[in-house]
Scaffold this motif. Sequence first.
Motif, PDB file in Angstrom:
ATOM      1  N   ASN A   9       0.829  -1.201   0.000  1.00  0.00           N
ATOM      2  CA  ASN A   9       0.000   0.000   0.000  1.00  0.00           C
ATOM      3  C   ASN A   9       0.868   1.258   0.000  1.00  0.00           C
ATOM      4  OD1 ASN A   9      -2.599  -1.174  -0.080  1.00  0.00           O
ATOM      5  ND2 ASN A   9      -2.492  -1.644   2.110  1.00  0.00           N
ATOM      6  N   SER A 120       1.264  -1.467  -7.589  1.00  0.00           N
ATOM      7  CA  SER A 120       0.580  -0.614  -6.618  1.00  0.00           C
ATOM      8  C   SER A 120      -0.846  -1.080  -6.357  1.00  0.00           C
ATOM      9  CB  SER A 120       0.554   0.839  -7.111  1.00  0.00           C
ATOM     10  OG  SER A 120       1.864   1.358  -7.205  1.00  0.00           O
ATOM     11  N   LEU A 121      -1.509  -1.574  -7.399  1.00  0.00           N
ATOM     12  CA  LEU A 121      -2.921  -1.961  -7.291  1.00  0.00           C
ATOM     13  C   LEU A 121      -3.025  -3.482  -7.163  1.00  0.00           C
ATOM     14  CD1 LEU A 121      -4.336   0.405 -10.057  1.00  0.00           C
ATOM     15  CD2 LEU A 121      -4.321   0.796  -7.587  1.00  0.00           C
ATOM     16  N   ARG A 162      -6.678   8.107  -0.219  1.00  0.00           N
ATOM     17  CA  ARG A 162      -6.046   7.065  -1.040  1.00  0.00           C
ATOM     18  C   ARG A 162      -6.054   5.729  -0.308  1.00  0.00           C
ATOM     19  NH1 ARG A 162      -2.209   9.083  -4.966  1.00  0.00           N
ATOM     20  NH2 ARG A 162      -2.951  11.142  -5.618  1.00  0.00           N
ATOM     21  N   GLN A 166      -7.549   1.369  -0.842  1.00  0.00           N
ATOM     22  CA  GLN A 166      -6.613   0.253  -0.919  1.00  0.00           C
ATOM     23  C   GLN A 166      -7.043  -0.876   0.019  1.00  0.00           C
ATOM     24  OE1 GLN A 166      -2.866   2.364  -0.078  1.00  0.00           O
ATOM     25  NE2 GLN A 166      -2.418   2.289  -2.268  1.00  0.00           N
ATOM     26  N   LEU A 172      -3.937  -7.547   1.996  1.00  0.00           N
ATOM     27  CA  LEU A 172      -2.739  -7.474   1.162  1.00  0.00           C
ATOM     28  C   LEU A 172      -1.819  -8.667   1.432  1.00  0.00           C
ATOM     29  CD1 LEU A 172      -1.310  -5.213  -0.751  1.00  0.00           C
ATOM     30  CD2 LEU A 172       0.181  -4.959   1.216  1.00  0.00           C
TER      31      LEU A 172
END
Length: 214
Positions: A9, A120-121, A162, A166, A172
């Motif tokens: 992230n 990033s994604l 932001r 995420q 993650l």
Amino acid sequence: MFTLFVIGNLASGKSTATRYLASRGARRIDLDQLAKDLYVPGSDVVAALADAFGSDILDENGAVRPRVLAERAFATPEQTRTLNDIVLPLVYERLNNMLLPCACMATERSLPALTVVEVSLAREFSYAFPLADEIMAITAPLEVRIARAVERGMSEDDVENRAALQPSEEELCGLANTVIDNTAGDDSLFLALDEWLARHGFDNRQMALESLDA
């Protein structure tokens, strides 16, 4: 060729990690930069972005104004999905071509032993994870990441907006095979990466990308 996707992230340290691996001889591919390279004035993708987010995201020369696009694209989850729907399929196509070069390219130069892809994604690009041999997550708590991003010049509101788009750190890490805790933000990150390289048998000589005729 071994392909490592590095996910993380905002302000987790994934860019630091991929740049360090590049300094050790790996080939580094930054998907954010790959996306920006698509923004060629007059291209179909730029036209699609202008249709979706307004013609004023372009300057007088028809080039994308990154800050304006970011303000529009990250304003809501729906806007972010629109951006991803336009850009990510093209990024995937380019990345696939880079990781799976045709036979004629393979005869012209040796392939890198290790390619590191900065993602990033992670959630949105997870369909591309089969292209990788391993997924590594660089993680740190939200409050730590907010402090780092603010120190770099972002506003706290921008960082929090932001971050809300995420995945959680738990989600993650659930996408990864290997997790490195970068809460400390010190040399322990590099030591962990060195241990990973050693565990996989990589050294600078093996990872160097050299032409066969060099």
